[in-house]
Design an enzyme around this catalytic site. Structure first.
Site, PDB file in Angstrom:
ATOM      1  CG  HIS A 101      41.580  -1.849  29.976  1.00  0.00           C
ATOM      2  ND1 HIS A 101      42.441  -0.985  30.599  1.00  0.00           N
ATOM      3  CD2 HIS A 101      40.904  -2.494  30.964  1.00  0.00           C
ATOM      4  CE1 HIS A 101      42.295  -1.099  31.912  1.00  0.00           C
ATOM      5  NE2 HIS A 101      41.377  -2.005  32.167  1.00  0.00           N
ATOM      6  CD  GLU A 110      45.258   0.989  29.649  1.00  0.00           C
ATOM      7  OE1 GLU A 110      45.779   2.117  29.742  1.00  0.00           O
ATOM      8  OE2 GLU A 110      44.027   0.808  29.520  1.00  0.00           O
ATOM      9  CB  CYS A 121      43.364  -3.302  34.692  1.00  0.00           C
ATOM     10  SG  CYS A 121      41.902  -4.331  34.468  1.00  0.00           S
TER      11      CYS A 121
HETATM   12  N1  PCA Z   1      38.861  -4.900  34.557  1.00  0.00           N
HETATM   13  C1  PCA Z   1      39.149  -4.167  35.774  1.00  0.00           C
HETATM   14  C2  PCA Z   1      39.629  -5.197  36.750  1.00  0.00           C
HETATM   15  C3  PCA Z   1      39.220  -6.501  36.188  1.00  0.00           C
HETATM   16  C4  PCA Z   1      38.871  -6.224  34.786  1.00  0.00           C
HETATM   17  O1  PCA Z   1      38.620  -7.068  33.920  1.00  0.00           O
HETATM   18  C5  PCA Z   1      40.061  -2.968  35.559  1.00  0.00           C
HETATM   19  O2  PCA Z   1      39.992  -2.349  34.480  1.00  0.00           O
HETATM   20  O3  PCA Z   1      40.815  -2.590  36.460  1.00  0.00           O
END
Ligand code: PCA
Length: 200
Positions: free
Chosen positions: A166, A80, A142
């Site tokens: 992610h 990100e 996240c």
């Molecule tokens: N993904 C979520 C929250 C926990 C996770 O593993 C997110 O992308 O916000």
């Protein structure tokens, strides 16, 4: 030897497992490059996730922090670029549904990642792993933990590289949900190791 705090999340919504939890547990204690990995799992709760993570930082004094989260539906590894000062989303694991709330009242609108995200993506692509920089971490947990950690680092005047990656769903998730495509867990883990290897 440097210490990397590598966090994953517990399962959330209808995802029966969270590959990030499994990966940080598998990598806990391992050496990747100069870094010893300290793997920890975070709750999926607006009221608690960031506090738990900041507690780990204060206790462990890491030299770098990478948080991992599941982005079910994405088919690439996505470091990100930015986290924004917004909590807004579907219910967390305690049923809380924030609407348009700031994470930090009067805090900056956004923080950029201080991880080498371009090098991470390039290294992943060179190793045959689909990857791209994401320009939105969403407004769920996240984004919340990335913003909270970057804010903590800025306010406390530290210079620890920190940010968020992610990862796609794993096979276990796509077996249970026909709409979801997934990757083998081992491949996601390998990708995380490659990304970690780009830390200075
Ligand atoms: N993904 C979520 C929250 C926990 C996770 O593993 C997110 O992308 O916000």
């Amino acid at each position: 030897m440097k210490k990397l705090l590598l966090t994953g999340f517990e399962p959330f919504l209808d995802h029966g497992v969270n590959p990030t939890e499994l990966i940080v547990k598998a990598l806990d204690g391992k050496m990747i490059g100069d870094y010893q990995v300290i793997g920890r799992v975070l709750p999926v709760e607006f009221g608690r996730s960031a506090d738990v993570l900041l507690g780990f930082i204060q206790k462990l004094g890491p030299d770098a922090i990478i948080s991992l989260g599941l982005a079910a539906g994405r088919d690439k590894i996505t470091p990100e670029r930015v986290a924004i000062n917004v909590n807004d989303g579907v219910a967390d694991n305690k049923g809380r549904v924030p609407v348009d709330e700031p994470i930090v009242k009067d805090g900056p609108d956004a923080y950029f990642s201080t991880l080498p995200i371009r090098q991470m993506v390039n290294a992943l692509l060179e190793n045959g792993i689909p990857a791209m920089i994401s320009n939105s971490a969403g407004t769920y947990l996240c984004n919340n933990v990335m913003y909270s950690v970057r804010h903590y680092i800025e306010v406390s005047g530290k210079s620890i590289p920190a940010g968020f990656i992610h990862v796609p769903a794993s096979f276990e998730l796509s077996v249970k949900n026909y709409e979801l495509s997934g990757w083998p867990l081992e491949t996601i883990r390998y990708a995380v190791e490659i990304a970690v290897g780009e830390l200075e």
